[in-house]
Motif scaffolding. Structure first.
Motif, PDB file in Angstrom:
ATOM      1  N   ALA A 110       4.887 -12.455  -3.104  1.00 22.93           N
ATOM      2  CA  ALA A 110       3.797 -11.981  -2.233  1.00 22.93           C
ATOM      3  C   ALA A 110       4.170 -12.132  -0.763  1.00 22.93           C
ATOM      4  N   TYR A 111       4.823 -13.231  -0.419  1.00 15.80           N
ATOM      5  CA  TYR A 111       5.228 -13.474   0.967  1.00 15.80           C
ATOM      6  C   TYR A 111       6.232 -12.413   1.425  1.00 15.80           C
ATOM      7  N   ALA A 112       7.232 -12.139   0.581  1.00 16.67           N
ATOM      8  CA  ALA A 112       8.235 -11.126   0.928  1.00 16.67           C
ATOM      9  C   ALA A 112       7.575  -9.762   1.119  1.00 16.67           C
ATOM     10  N   LEU A 113       6.589  -9.442   0.284  1.00 12.32           N
ATOM     11  CA  LEU A 113       5.892  -8.164   0.393  1.00 12.32           C
ATOM     12  C   LEU A 113       5.069  -8.097   1.679  1.00 12.32           C
ATOM     13  N   LEU A 114       4.333  -9.157   1.977  1.00 11.12           N
ATOM     14  CA  LEU A 114       3.478  -9.166   3.167  1.00 11.12           C
ATOM     15  C   LEU A 114       4.297  -9.104   4.450  1.00 11.12           C
ATOM     16  N   VAL A 115       5.392  -9.870   4.508  1.00  9.39           N
ATOM     17  CA  VAL A 115       6.246  -9.870   5.704  1.00  9.39           C
ATOM     18  C   VAL A 115       6.826  -8.476   5.933  1.00  9.39           C
ATOM     19  N   SER A 116       7.292  -7.833   4.862  1.00  7.50           N
ATOM     20  CA  SER A 116       7.898  -6.503   4.993  1.00  7.50           C
ATOM     21  C   SER A 116       6.882  -5.449   5.416  1.00  7.50           C
ATOM     22  N   ILE A 117       5.637  -5.575   4.926  1.00  7.26           N
ATOM     23  CA  ILE A 117       4.615  -4.562   5.216  1.00  7.26           C
ATOM     24  C   ILE A 117       3.919  -4.831   6.549  1.00  7.26           C
ATOM     25  N   VAL A 118       3.474  -6.087   6.751  1.00  3.45           N
ATOM     26  CA  VAL A 118       2.623  -6.403   7.901  1.00  3.45           C
ATOM     27  C   VAL A 118       3.437  -6.675   9.160  1.00  3.45           C
ATOM     28  N   LEU A 119       4.488  -7.507   9.049  1.00  3.49           N
ATOM     29  CA  LEU A 119       5.251  -7.896  10.242  1.00  3.49           C
ATOM     30  C   LEU A 119       6.375  -6.921  10.568  1.00  3.49           C
ATOM     31  N   TYR A 120       7.205  -6.609   9.566  1.00  4.68           N
ATOM     32  CA  TYR A 120       8.358  -5.758   9.833  1.00  4.68           C
ATOM     33  C   TYR A 120       8.031  -4.270   9.699  1.00  4.68           C
ATOM     34  N   ARG A 121       7.027  -3.935   8.910  1.00  3.28           N
ATOM     35  CA  ARG A 121       6.533  -2.563   8.760  1.00  3.28           C
ATOM     36  C   ARG A 121       7.656  -1.569   8.457  1.00  3.28           C
ATOM     37  N   ASN A 122       8.440  -1.876   7.448  1.00  2.00           N
ATOM     38  CA  ASN A 122       9.592  -1.025   7.171  1.00  2.00           C
ATOM     39  C   ASN A 122       9.694  -0.585   5.714  1.00  2.00           C
ATOM     40  N   ILE A 123       8.668  -0.836   4.913  1.00  2.00           N
ATOM     41  CA  ILE A 123       8.686  -0.329   3.542  1.00  2.00           C
ATOM     42  C   ILE A 123       7.348   0.345   3.250  1.00  2.00           C
ATOM     43  N   GLY A 124       7.398   1.341   2.355  1.00  2.00           N
ATOM     44  CA  GLY A 124       6.191   2.063   1.987  1.00  2.00           C
ATOM     45  C   GLY A 124       5.948   1.997   0.491  1.00  2.00           C
ATOM     46  N   ILE A 125       4.995   2.787   0.023  1.00  2.00           N
ATOM     47  CA  ILE A 125       4.615   2.785  -1.385  1.00  2.00           C
ATOM     48  C   ILE A 125       5.801   3.165  -2.277  1.00  2.00           C
ATOM     49  N   LYS A 126       6.595   4.150  -1.833  1.00  2.00           N
ATOM     50  CA  LYS A 126       7.729   4.602  -2.648  1.00  2.00           C
ATOM     51  C   LYS A 126       8.739   3.470  -2.849  1.00  2.00           C
ATOM     52  N   GLN A 127       9.053   2.735  -1.781  1.00  2.00           N
ATOM     53  CA  GLN A 127      10.013   1.632  -1.896  1.00  2.00           C
ATOM     54  C   GLN A 127       9.457   0.496  -2.758  1.00  2.00           C
ATOM     55  N   ILE A 128       8.166   0.225  -2.598  1.00  2.00           N
ATOM     56  CA  ILE A 128       7.544  -0.836  -3.401  1.00  2.00           C
ATOM     57  C   ILE A 128       7.579  -0.461  -4.880  1.00  2.00           C
ATOM     58  N   TYR A 129       7.257   0.799  -5.172  1.00  2.00           N
ATOM     59  CA  TYR A 129       7.287   1.255  -6.571  1.00  2.00           C
ATOM     60  C   TYR A 129       8.708   1.132  -7.149  1.00  2.00           C
ATOM     61  N   GLY A 130       9.712   1.556  -6.367  1.00  2.00           N
ATOM     62  CA  GLY A 130      11.094   1.442  -6.824  1.00  2.00           C
ATOM     63  C   GLY A 130      11.493   0.000  -7.070  1.00  2.00           C
ATOM     64  N   SER A 131      11.033  -0.899  -6.199  1.00  2.00           N
ATOM     65  CA  SER A 131      11.335  -2.319  -6.366  1.00  2.00           C
ATOM     66  C   SER A 131      10.701  -2.872  -7.635  1.00  2.00           C
ATOM     67  N   LEU A 132       9.461  -2.479  -7.899  1.00  2.00           N
ATOM     68  CA  LEU A 132       8.767  -2.937  -9.110  1.00  2.00           C
ATOM     69  C   LEU A 132       9.484  -2.442 -10.364  1.00  2.00           C
ATOM     70  N   VAL A 133       9.936  -1.187 -10.335  1.00  2.00           N
ATOM     71  CA  VAL A 133      10.635  -0.621 -11.492  1.00  2.00           C
ATOM     72  C   VAL A 133      11.959  -1.345 -11.728  1.00  2.00           C
ATOM     73  N   ASN A 134      12.742  -1.549 -10.647  1.00  2.00           N
ATOM     74  CA  ASN A 134      14.030  -2.235 -10.790  1.00  2.00           C
ATOM     75  C   ASN A 134      13.847  -3.661 -11.292  1.00  2.00           C
ATOM     76  N   SER A 135      12.853  -4.350 -10.743  1.00  6.71           N
ATOM     77  CA  SER A 135      12.589  -5.724 -11.163  1.00  6.71           C
ATOM     78  C   SER A 135      12.149  -5.775 -12.624  1.00  6.71           C
ATOM     79  N   ALA A 136      11.331  -4.802 -13.031  1.00  4.98           N
ATOM     80  CA  ALA A 136      10.870  -4.760 -14.421  1.00  4.98           C
ATOM     81  C   ALA A 136      12.041  -4.554 -15.377  1.00  4.98           C
ATOM     82  N   ARG A 137      12.959  -3.670 -14.998  1.00  6.32           N
ATOM     83  CA  ARG A 137      14.129  -3.436 -15.855  1.00  6.32           C
ATOM     84  C   ARG A 137      14.973  -4.700 -16.009  1.00  6.32           C
TER      85      ARG A 137
END
Length: 430
Positions: free
Chosen positions: A248-275
């Motif tokens: 959750a911390y990594a997600l919040l920092v990337s979205i709120v502070l660094y603002r460099n990932i979007g829904i598409k990247q998050i979805y891809g990360s979830l899929v890769n992690s699930a695999r």
């Protein structure tokens, strides 16, 4: 044919034919139960009962997700700039940066593969740019430095070891900190010698006035290990809850502070992690079932009695275990070794009075060294594919780094206080 021998042959044959090792173990276990006329429902019952009480297993996919989220954002880039500002000014500076980033990133991912494929890939490409370092040296160093990842907490292999040994995850994490730093120092010593022998380049030093800005930009990423370990050792979170907080911390920092990932990247990360999580989960499932077969055959107890007949000391036993695990690490995947082989040694370790936290750290270090030891050496082939280094040259450049890691393993084995001193400062009575 003996049912257990037949089960082993089935597992080996199916694995050689390309079936995932987890499914191979389940198949072999079913053959064993059938040959002994036992209830097939025992497989499902054993699996469900083990997984139902295996709350700690949830930490594995969560740590994988946290590492993947850090890799898709700019957290890794900011960490690399910070590391370069610290040690980049010395001869062979990028080589030191490679090791330091592994030490820092290891406090976030818990995975050697996440380290190698994330920050390791970036720093390796930086090293070979403009021919400053050979491809083989960059690949060898990056693979060797990635070994530190699962030693310094968090650590996915230590979570799995805790699952089969009932050792405390918190104390295992603490026990890995000093050995991980020791391995980093050993690798730096090799770089220091090699840098002078091969006249490695000196990077342009970072101006002192730029250091505060670089540190501020990297500060949110640097705080992740503090949040993670602080939560565990303060008693505020269990290791599994800490893994969820890390993601959750990594997600919040990337979205709120660094603002460099979007829904598409998050979805891809979830899929890769699930695999990745499904692959590990299937292996855990197969190992839990096969461990029932191993227990039914009384193999751990038989091994314990066999070793007692030789009157081995604790040190002699550890040296034998080191040798066995190092050899197996050249041939087998590390997770399979922890889940299948290590449980066989635990009763003997208990009988000889070997501390299970010390034994766990030794086990994980052995298995991680196996990742850079031919012929299996998964990290070798990952880095070879990234850098396109000639395999022969890569093996040659690996030799001094593997030697340094072996030396660290010897120190950890001979001097248990290297592992146990820090846990004892936090109340461990082992």
């Amino acid at each position: 044919m003996d049912p257990f021998t037949l089960a082993l042959l089935v597992i080996i044959a199916l694995a050689l034919l390309g079936l995932p090792i987890g499914l191979s173990m389940i198949s072999g276990s079913i053959v064993y139960l059938f040959m002994n006329g036992m209830d097939m429902g025992l497989v499902a019952e054993r699996l469900l009962n083990s997984m139902y009480g295996g709350y700690v297993i949830l930490a594995v996919p969560l740590f994988i997700l946290a590492a993947d989220l850090m890799n898709i954002g700019t957290m890794t880039d900011r960490l690399l700039h910070f590391c370069n500002a610290l040690v980049g000014r010395f001869r062979g500076g990028l080589a030191y940066v490679n090791i330091v980033q592994s030490i820092i990133f290891s406090g976030m991912s818990g995975s050697a593969f996440a380290d190698a494929a994330g920050t390791g890939r970036i720093i390796a490409n930086m090293m070979i740019k403009d021919g400053r370092y050979t491809r083989s040296f960059a690949a060898a160093l990056t693979a060797s430095a990635a070994v530190i990842g699962p030693i310094i907490p968090p650590s996915i292999p230590m979570v799995l070891y805790a699952l089969v040994s009932n050792a405390s995850i918190g104390y295992l994490f603490l026990g890995g900190i000093i050995p991980g730093l020791l391995m980093g120092v050993m690798l730096m010593a090799v770089v220091w010698i090699t840098a002078r022998y091969k006249k490695f380049p000196v990077e342009e030093p970072t101006p002192v006035r730029a250091l505060p800005g670089i540190t501020v930009r990297a500060f949110p990423a640097l705080m992740l290990p503090v949040v993670l370990l602080g939560g565990i050792y303060s008693g505020a979170m269990t290791p599994t809850e800490a893994a969820a907080v890390a993601a959750a911390y990594a997600l919040l920092v990337s979205i709120v502070l660094y603002r460099n990932i979007g829904i598409k990247q998050i979805y891809g990360s979830l899929v890769n992690s699930a695999r990745s999580s499904v692959a590990i989960g299937m292996l855990i499932a197969g190992a839990l079932v096969f461990n029932y077969v191993v227990t039914s055959e009384n193999i751990p107890q038989s091994l314990s009695l066999f070793l007692e007949g030789y009157n081995l000391s604790a040190l002699q036993f550890l040296l034998i275990v080191n040798l066995v695990l190092l050899l197996l690490g050249c041939l087998l995947e590390g997770t399979a070794i922890i889940l299948i082989i290590v449980p066989v040694f635990i009763p003997s370790a208990n009988a000889l009075g070997i501390d299970l936290v010390h034994f766990g750290v030794i086990t994980v270090v052995n298995i991680m060294i196996g990742l850079v030891t031919p012929p299996y050496g998964l990290l070798i082939f990952i880095m070879q594919s990234i850098t396109r280094a000639p395999l022969r040259s890569l093996f040659v450049d690996l030799i001094p780094f593997i030697g340094a890691l072996f030396l660290a393993l010897v120190c950890i084995t001979l001097f248990p206080d290297i592992v146990l001193w820090l846990p004892r400062q936090f109340g461990y009575d082992g």
